[in-house]
Design an enzyme around this catalytic site. Structure first.
Site, PDB file in Angstrom:
ATOM      1  N   LYS A 152       0.914  -0.988   0.013  1.00 58.97           N
ATOM      2  CA  LYS A 152       0.014  -0.024  -0.210  1.00 58.97           C
ATOM      3  C   LYS A 152       0.905   1.194   0.114  1.00 58.97           C
ATOM      4  O   LYS A 152       2.146   1.279   0.335  1.00 58.97           O
ATOM      5  CB  LYS A 152      -0.878   0.101   1.138  1.00 58.97           C
TER       6      LYS A 152
ATOM      7  N   ASP B 221      -2.502  -1.870  10.080  1.00 60.87           N
ATOM      8  CA  ASP B 221      -2.544  -1.902   8.452  1.00 60.87           C
ATOM      9  C   ASP B 221      -3.139  -3.069   7.844  1.00 60.87           C
ATOM     10  O   ASP B 221      -3.321  -3.275   6.673  1.00 60.87           O
ATOM     11  CB  ASP B 221      -1.320  -1.578   7.910  1.00 60.87           C
TER      12      ASP B 221
HETATM   13  P1  ATP Z   1       3.962  -0.343   7.938  1.00 57.41           P
HETATM   14  O1  ATP Z   1       3.916   0.598   6.537  1.00 57.41           O
HETATM   15  O2  ATP Z   1       2.817  -1.082   8.246  1.00 57.41           O
HETATM   16  O3  ATP Z   1       4.360   0.457   9.099  1.00 57.41           O
HETATM   17  P2  ATP Z   1       6.430  -1.292   7.124  1.00 57.41           P
HETATM   18  O4  ATP Z   1       6.339  -1.561   5.653  1.00 57.41           O
HETATM   19  O5  ATP Z   1       7.219   0.066   7.264  1.00 57.41           O
HETATM   20  O6  ATP Z   1       5.135  -1.337   7.718  1.00 57.41           O
HETATM   21  P3  ATP Z   1       7.249  -4.123   7.505  1.00 57.41           P
HETATM   22  O7  ATP Z   1       8.000  -4.377   6.063  1.00 57.41           O
HETATM   23  O8  ATP Z   1       5.908  -4.457   7.526  1.00 57.41           O
HETATM   24  O9  ATP Z   1       7.381  -2.465   7.515  1.00 57.41           O
HETATM   25  O10 ATP Z   1       8.164  -4.527   8.594  1.00 57.41           O
HETATM   26  C1  ATP Z   1       8.208  -3.682   9.808  1.00 57.41           C
HETATM   27  C2  ATP Z   1       8.883  -5.011  10.689  1.00 57.41           C
HETATM   28  O11 ATP Z   1       7.926  -5.873  11.069  1.00 57.41           O
HETATM   29  C3  ATP Z   1      10.238  -5.658  10.325  1.00 57.41           C
HETATM   30  O12 ATP Z   1      11.294  -4.905  10.486  1.00 57.41           O
HETATM   31  C4  ATP Z   1      10.032  -6.906  11.008  1.00 57.41           C
HETATM   32  O13 ATP Z   1      10.846  -7.087  12.103  1.00 57.41           O
HETATM   33  C5  ATP Z   1       8.581  -7.038  11.353  1.00 57.41           C
HETATM   34  N1  ATP Z   1       7.774  -8.208  10.501  1.00 57.41           N
HETATM   35  C6  ATP Z   1       7.111  -9.121  11.023  1.00 57.41           C
HETATM   36  N2  ATP Z   1       6.492  -9.957  10.108  1.00 57.41           N
HETATM   37  C7  ATP Z   1       7.195  -9.515   8.857  1.00 57.41           C
HETATM   38  C8  ATP Z   1       6.901 -10.087   7.360  1.00 57.41           C
HETATM   39  N3  ATP Z   1       6.093 -10.889   7.079  1.00 57.41           N
HETATM   40  N4  ATP Z   1       7.827  -9.398   6.544  1.00 57.41           N
HETATM   41  C9  ATP Z   1       8.551  -8.168   6.950  1.00 57.41           C
HETATM   42  N5  ATP Z   1       8.627  -7.805   8.145  1.00 57.41           N
HETATM   43  C10 ATP Z   1       7.851  -8.309   9.135  1.00 57.41           C
END
Ligand code: ATP
Length: 306
Positions: free
Chosen positions: A18, A145
């Protein structure tokens, strides 16, 4: 018991990333969360989660960022399987494989996407037929999210972002610039609070001009209304992102913004040709690690034909 009632040998679910085309952030609440007015848009950048019966719960991950993904019970895909199995009173005896394309810790809800995908995949593999409303409740329990990752398309998220109202959306073209390393979402919110100290923070509200632009498919109108209240905080923590934003705008993007909490940056382009040019210019600029071209809206978590 394994709970595998459907007879399927494996189930694969494709799930989109997203971008927040509007992210209005209110003052910190007593529980530490912030009220948000959050316009989510799903884009055609996908992870795929495959669930296969196994002796015990196990998570594996492939893709360029695989080494940054936790493979223990903190992985949102594992937590989704555990919660769903616990409701049925059986053990989550599955192997979850995540084919990861969504940048990790990039502000594109990659972990949330995997949580929603694993939930739908396990529900299908186990033949549970859980009602959509219940799946959405479990998603909200997993994270703010996660419900949007199940639903896809475009939606306004209120509360912590988990209360969703679907929105109409025309087609738009995007480039995403993936940064080196991630940013922790809680750290970006803490920086937001630090920068906001002593200032009155308005109650977050969806912008009618933005939702109208989104519905119309008019890229110029959407470009004029994109807004991310977390952008100053992300730029404060990662000042180099300003160079990436400038490189994309100079290359012809209609607008540039930090995606969610960053550090991925998003560039709205007039058409696929322009997106190709912006992606090439960003890659040549040396201001990012990788670029990805995508379109919106994309469908939510979807079971792929086996
Ligand atoms: P958001 O946009 O929802 O704030 P994000 O895209 O910045 O999230 P994610 O890729 O969801 O960040 O990862 C955040 C943290 O979540 C990672 O650093 C990791 O430790 C943890 N995590 C848990 N499950 C997963 C997964 N399936 N894939 C990636 N990271 C994960």
């Amino acid at each position: 018991m394994s709970g595998a009632a459907s007879g399927a040998r494996s189930v694969t679910v494709r799930v989109p990333a997203k971008v927040n085309v509007q992210l209005a952030v209110g003052a910190a609440r007593a529980d530490g969360f912030h009220d948000l007015a959050n316009v989510f848009l799903a884009v055609s950048l996908y992870d795929e989660v495959t669930v296969t019966p196994a002796d015990a719960l196990r998570v594996t991950c492939s893709g360029p960022d695989a080494d940054q993904v936790p493979l223990d019970r903190t992985n949102l895909a594992a937590r989704a399987a555990e919660i769903l199995a616990a409701r049925g009173g059986f053990a989550p005896a599955v192997h979850l494989h995540i084919a990861k394309s969504i940048p990790v810790a990039g502000g594109m809800a990659g972990g949330s996407a995997d949580g929603a995908a694993a939930l739908l995949a396990c529900d299908t593999l186990w033949g549970l037929g859980t009602a959509r409303a219940e799946l959405l409740d479990i998603c909200a329990e997993l994270g703010s999210d996660v419900p949007f990752s199940l639903v896809g398309g475009a939606a306004l998220g209120t509360g912590r972002g988990e209360v969703l109202t679907p929105l109409p959306a025309g087609e738009f073209h995007w480039v995403f610039a993936v940064a080196d390393g991630g940013l922790s979402t809680p750290a970006v919110f803490r920086e937001f609070d630090r920068l906001a100290e002593g200032r009155a923070i308005p109650v977050p509200q969806a912008s009618p001009a933005l939702t109208a632009a989104l519905a119309s498919g008019d890229a110029d109108a959407l470009a004029a209304t994109l807004a991310n209240d977390l952008q100053p905080a992300a730029l404060s923590l990662r000042p180099g992102l300003a160079d990436t934003l400038a490189a994309g705008t100079e290359a012809g993007a209609l607008a540039a913004l930090v995606s969610g909490s960053g550090p991925t940056t998003a560039f709205l382009c007039r058409d696929p040709e322009s997106a190709g040019k912006v992606a090439a210019a960003l890659a040549a600029s040396g201001t990012c690690r990788a670029t990805r071209v995508a379109a919106s809206p994309a469908p939510g978590a979807t079971v792929l034909p086996s």
